[in-house]
Structures are given as structure tokens and as C-alpha cells.
Design a protein around this motif. Structure first.
Motif, PDB file in Angstrom:
ATOM      1  N   ASP A 152      -0.786   2.271  -5.571  1.00 34.75           N
ATOM      2  CA  ASP A 152      -1.184   1.264  -6.558  1.00 34.75           C
ATOM      3  C   ASP A 152      -0.637   1.577  -7.949  1.00 34.75           C
ATOM      4  N   GLN A 153      -0.372   2.871  -8.197  1.00 31.15           N
ATOM      5  CA  GLN A 153       0.230   3.278  -9.467  1.00 31.15           C
ATOM      6  C   GLN A 153       1.755   3.237  -9.420  1.00 31.15           C
ATOM      7  N   ASN A 154       2.296   2.858  -8.260  1.00 27.92           N
ATOM      8  CA  ASN A 154       3.748   2.753  -8.056  1.00 27.92           C
ATOM      9  C   ASN A 154       4.459   4.073  -8.332  1.00 27.92           C
ATOM     10  N   ARG A 155       3.835   5.165  -7.895  1.00 30.52           N
ATOM     11  CA  ARG A 155       4.435   6.486  -8.062  1.00 30.52           C
ATOM     12  C   ARG A 155       5.695   6.615  -7.210  1.00 30.52           C
ATOM     13  N   THR A 156       6.638   7.411  -7.660  1.00 28.50           N
ATOM     14  CA  THR A 156       7.870   7.654  -6.909  1.00 28.50           C
ATOM     15  C   THR A 156       7.549   8.232  -5.539  1.00 28.50           C
ATOM     16  N   GLY A 157       8.136   7.653  -4.501  1.00 29.51           N
ATOM     17  CA  GLY A 157       7.941   8.155  -3.149  1.00 29.51           C
ATOM     18  C   GLY A 157       6.672   7.709  -2.484  1.00 29.51           C
TER      19      GLY A 157
END
Length: 326
Positions: A152-157
Motif C-alpha cells: 500500500d506504500q508502494n515500496r520497491t519490490g
């Protein structure tokens, strides 16, 4: 009196020494088959066991299974084949410190690391851009919530969630009741050193049996398979380190419960109501109050903490109804 204690000590010390060097049990035929059907990948120098089965033709759907404490991916064995008849790929792993994966010590085990391992496995399998259906249980529920937060935080990977189905996990610290041995192991470093070495099959069987329903107890062979998986690679010696996840749930409650309450991914909870770890009705009332977008299946009254093993038919029915609902 002093001489009496000396004699007891002289008898007990060699007996304890012998016990501590008892090798782990041999793998049963069913566990050996599970192991042989799997593979390993490396994460930061550690070997992680996983299974990846291709199933239904004409489907592109993938389901990823995250197991609980203190067991392993073998927890999913009773629903594996039916899932493979519905999904294109069925994937499960043994978390670091569990099952057939490496069990390093000393090591700072954490939910964050386990989530990174799941992300690494998904990348290893070439599924980084695939929408995934995730089923989790117990400890795996918390790993799933960390993965959900990163997504949901669109973190890498990050994983791309198609759906998430939780089951009997202590996701709310305020309604979670760990067993006495778990509490002793996570909070008493000196005592834990002895307890992890002295825990034997009978102690393990009693503890695990208490979180199964009275009519859904594992068979002797199933108890031994659980114990063998735990003892593999000296897993009993890392229990106290892994159990820090209970403290991590308190420390990061807002992060993980917040991810659950704010996500737009389809959510479902399959719940065994006889669970002494997450007791009814306190747990499910809080879940329904906080996670208003989720649907819920409460299984029969006699189903406890391991619903996928105690009632695989009911578990699958609930899950397939959920998957077909969106």
C-alpha cells in the motif's frame, strides 16, 4: 543430605548430556515426499525452502501460502491438491528458522526480514508483476500485514495483492493470549537457554495439542511430523529468538493493524472459534469492528487454532466462496 544431592547430580548430569545429544527424528515418508517436491533459494546467504506447484490449466491465478508458528509449509498439505486444481500455481515457503529452511543462531529474527524473504522468493520465481492471492495463518498473518503495508506504500519490490485471506493469527496484541511456554521463552533469556534444549516430543505434543480442538487432534504421525520439522536443523534452539515476534506485534501494532484497516485489497478471515490463543468472541468482535471491509467465515464450534488442518473441507469452502465473490 549433601551427599544425597551429589549422587542425584552425578546421575542427572550424564542423563541430561545424553538427552541433549539425541539426534532429530528421521523424516517420515510423507515429510520426505514434501521435501523432495520442493526446492531452495538463497536469501542473504541463507537457504530457504519452498514449494511451487503448477496446477489448473487455463488459469493464470497464483496463490501464496504463509504458515504459522512453530510449524512449517507442511501445514498446507491437506489443502494443497484442491488449491492446485483451482490455481495455476500454488506456492509456499518455510520461513527462516522454520521447517527445512536454515535456522541460524544467534540471529535477530524479525517479521520485517520474513517479509523481505517472501518478496525475494516472489522475485526469484519471476512473479514480481503478478497479482497474488495470499492465504496466511498465525505468524504468517503478521508477515502478510507487513507485506500489505509495503504494498500500500508502494515500496520497491513489494507484492501486488489480488486478495488476502487471514486465519487465526494474533494480529491484535490486546486479544492475543500466548501459551505459557511461549511467554517464558520470549521474556526469559537465561531460562530460555535451558527450555529450548530440554523441550522434548511429549512437551511439544501437549503444547500443540492444546491449540487443536478436542475432536480434531492430530494423529500420532502428524504430531511426529510437526516435531520432526521443528527439530530439523536444530530448530528448537531458535524458538526464543523467533518468539520476539510477539513483542514486535506490540511495537508495530499501528503499522500492521493500520495496513489492514486501510487497504483496498479484498480481505477475508477464516476463523476457528475454539482458539485459546485468539479467543472467541473477543477476537472476532474486534476484527469485525476494526476491519469493516473484510468478510468473515466462522467455522464450526469445535474448530480451533489450525483450521486448515482441523477442517480442510470447511476451510476450502470458505476460501473458494471468498475468491469467487470478487
Amino acid at each position: 543430605m549433601r551427599e544425597w544431592w551429589i549422587h542425584v547430580g552425578l546421575i542427572c548430569v550424564p542423563l541430561v548430556a545424553v538427552y541433549l545429544h539425541i539426534p532429530p527424528p528421521q523424516l517420515s515418508a510423507t515429510l520426505q515426499k514434501w521435501h523432495s517436491a520442493g526446492d531452495f533459494f538463497h536469501f542473504r546467504g541463507k537457504k530457504i525452502f519452498y514449494r511451487d506447484s503448477y496446477g489448473a490449466l487455463g488459469s493464470s491465478d497464483v496463490v501464496l501460502l504463509l504458515h504459522g508458528f512453530p510449524t512449517s509449509s507442511y501445514d498446507w498439505n491437506k489443502i494443497w491438491d484442491p488449491l492446485a486444481q483451482r490455481f495455476h500455481r500454488v506456492i509456499a515457503l518455510d520461513f527462516l528458522g522454520f521447517g527445512f529452511s536454515d535456522k541460524p543462531r544467534p540471529h535477530r529474527y524479525s517479521i520485517f526480514e520474513q517479509a523481505s524473504i517472501v518478496e525475494a522468493l516472489v522475485a526469484h520465481l519471476g512473479l514480481s508483476n503478478q497479482r497474488l492471492n495470499v492465504i496466511s495463518h498465525d505468524y504468517g498473518d503478521t508477515v502478510a500485514l507487513e507485506l500489505l503495508y509495503r504494498s500500500d506504500q508502494n515500496r520497491t519490490g513489494h507484492l501486488i495483492f489480488n486478495s488476502l485471506c487471514l486465519s487465526n493469527g494474533g494480529i491484535f496484541p490486546e486479544t492475543h493470549h500466548p501459551r505459557l511456554l511461549q511467554t517464558l521463552l520470549k521474556d526469559s533469556s537465561i531460562l530460555a537457554t535451558f527450555l529450548t534444549r530440554l523441550t522434548n516430543f511429549l512437551i511439544f505434543q501437549k503444547g500443540i495439542g492444546e491449540v487443536f480442538g478436542p475432536y480434531t487432534q492430530p494423529t500420532d504421525a502428524e504430531f511426529w511430523d510437526m516435531w520432526t520439522s521443528l527439530r530439523y536443523n536444530d530448530g528448537n534452539l531458535v524458538l526464543d529468538s523467533i518468539l520476539q515476534y510477539i513483542n514486535q506485534r506490540f511495537q508495530h501494532r499501528d503499522r500492521w493493524v493500520g495496513a489492514l484497516t486501510s487497504t483496498h485489497a479484498p480481505l477475508h478471515m477464516i476463523y476457528g472459534p475454539l482458539d485459546p490463543v485468539n479467543p472467541h468472541p473477543q477476537f472476532i468482535r474486534l476484527y469485525l469492528h476494526l476491519v469493516t471491509r473484510s468478510t468473515v467465515t466462522i467455522l464450526d464450534d469445535h474448530i480451533s487454532h489450525y483450521p486448515q488442518l482441523e477442517d480442510p473441507t470447511g476451510f476450502l469452502k470458505a476460501y473458494f466462496n471468498f475468491i469467487h465473490s470478487f
